[in-house]
Design a protein around this motif. Sequence first.
Motif, short mmCIF file in Angstrom:
data_model
loop_
_atom_site.label_atom_id
_atom_site.label_comp_id
_atom_site.label_asym_id
_atom_site.label_seq_id
_atom_site.Cartn_x
_atom_site.Cartn_y
_atom_site.Cartn_z
N SER A 1 0.82 -1.21 0.00
CA SER A 1 0.00 0.00 0.00
C SER A 1 0.86 1.26 0.00
O SER A 1 1.95 1.29 0.57
CB SER A 1 -0.91 0.00 1.23
OG SER A 1 -1.62 1.20 1.34
N VAL A 2 0.33 2.27 -0.64
CA VAL A 2 0.98 3.58 -0.67
C VAL A 2 0.25 4.50 0.31
O VAL A 2 -0.88 4.92 0.06
CB VAL A 2 0.97 4.20 -2.08
CG1 VAL A 2 1.62 5.59 -2.06
CG2 VAL A 2 1.67 3.29 -3.07
N GLY A 3 0.87 4.78 1.44
CA GLY A 3 0.33 5.77 2.36
C GLY A 3 -0.74 5.29 3.32
O GLY A 3 -1.31 6.10 4.05
N SER A 4 -1.05 3.99 3.36
CA SER A 4 -2.06 3.49 4.30
C SER A 4 -1.56 2.22 4.98
O SER A 4 -1.37 1.19 4.33
CB SER A 4 -3.38 3.19 3.58
OG SER A 4 -4.32 2.62 4.48
N GLU A 5 -1.35 2.31 6.27
CA GLU A 5 -0.86 1.16 7.02
C GLU A 5 -1.96 0.13 7.27
O GLU A 5 -1.67 -0.99 7.71
CB GLU A 5 -0.30 1.62 8.36
CG GLU A 5 -1.32 2.34 9.23
CD GLU A 5 -0.73 2.85 10.53
OE1 GLU A 5 -1.50 3.19 11.44
OE2 GLU A 5 0.52 2.90 10.62
N HIS A 6 -3.20 0.48 6.96
CA HIS A 6 -4.31 -0.44 7.19
C HIS A 6 -4.57 -1.37 6.01
O HIS A 6 -5.31 -2.35 6.13
CB HIS A 6 -5.59 0.35 7.51
CG HIS A 6 -5.46 1.26 8.69
ND1 HIS A 6 -5.27 0.80 9.98
CD2 HIS A 6 -5.45 2.62 8.77
CE1 HIS A 6 -5.17 1.82 10.81
NE2 HIS A 6 -5.27 2.93 10.10
N ASP A 7 -3.99 -1.07 4.85
CA ASP A 7 -4.16 -1.93 3.68
C ASP A 7 -2.97 -2.89 3.61
O ASP A 7 -1.84 -2.45 3.39
CB ASP A 7 -4.24 -1.09 2.40
CG ASP A 7 -5.52 -0.28 2.32
OD1 ASP A 7 -6.52 -0.70 2.93
OD2 ASP A 7 -5.52 0.77 1.65
N PRO A 8 -3.22 -4.18 3.77
CA PRO A 8 -2.11 -5.15 3.84
C PRO A 8 -1.50 -5.42 2.47
O PRO A 8 -2.12 -5.16 1.43
CB PRO A 8 -2.81 -6.41 4.38
CG PRO A 8 -4.22 -6.29 3.88
CD PRO A 8 -4.54 -4.83 3.91
N PRO A 9 -0.31 -5.98 2.43
CA PRO A 9 0.32 -6.34 1.16
C PRO A 9 -0.38 -7.54 0.53
O PRO A 9 -1.11 -8.28 1.21
CB PRO A 9 1.76 -6.69 1.56
CG PRO A 9 1.65 -7.14 2.98
CD PRO A 9 0.56 -6.29 3.59
N PHE A 10 -0.16 -7.74 -0.76
CA PHE A 10 -0.64 -8.95 -1.42
C PHE A 10 0.37 -9.34 -2.49
O PHE A 10 1.31 -8.58 -2.81
CB PHE A 10 -2.04 -8.75 -2.01
CG PHE A 10 -2.12 -7.73 -3.10
CD1 PHE A 10 -1.88 -8.05 -4.43
CD2 PHE A 10 -2.46 -6.41 -2.81
CE1 PHE A 10 -1.95 -7.10 -5.44
CE2 PHE A 10 -2.54 -5.44 -3.81
CZ PHE A 10 -2.29 -5.80 -5.13
#
Length: 244
Positions: A47-56
């Motif tokens: 994610s760019v700029g959001s720690e709440h969106d996990p990687p995939f």
Amino acid sequence: MTHIKYSIFIFFALILFSNCKEDKRNIKAYYFPIEELKSGKVYEYQSVGSEHDPPFYWYYQTLEQDGSTYLIGTYYGYDFSQYQLIQEEVVSNGMLLDNFFWFETDTSTNLQYQVPVNVESGNVFGFELTDPPSVLVSSINWEIPTDTLTKMTFIRNRQYEKDTTYSYRNQSYDCLKFYVRELIDNENEGHLEQEYEASEIYAKGIGLVYFRKNIAKDWQMEYELKEIYDMETFEEKYRVSLEQ
């Protein structure tokens, strides 16, 4: 005289047709590198700029079968579980989606099973860029396994927007930016639709390096390619996650 006029007409028509063919620009190099993916590679997106969106992760591998070439893609979530499986066929002028599967988990057994998806229109990526740019439409639909009365439909329109550049691992790449519109339709005694705009950037020699989805006023998904590596490295990441 009529014969001469007809011959002149054919002559200019052939010139016009020839010019139209020359106007087409080949952009195959901006899609995922089919030849280089025969051994398989994992694309990690963060994610760019959001720690709440996990990687995939997407694991891509090229397959040669019965005289045809396919790109097989497996989508893994942040927990390293499989969620999607796609098969795209390489044709003369682009990529066509042949097969698509969701992976669902049986809560009673904790085992995964495939949910078949119907591909209505599989125009994924065109290799020939025309002026004006054409719109590529892909459309899939499926039934919810736990509720067969509900039908889900996903439609994506993709169109070239402009040439650009993007930095991956501190190196700038020539890129193409695409304008995208996506629609999700939940059909169950009526239609509940959600439509939104998105943008994608494909880098020459790499493939998708960035995307942003403006799903709602207060909900945007923005991701970029973090790293590319082999399956052994991906499996090591999975083993480390189990130990933590």
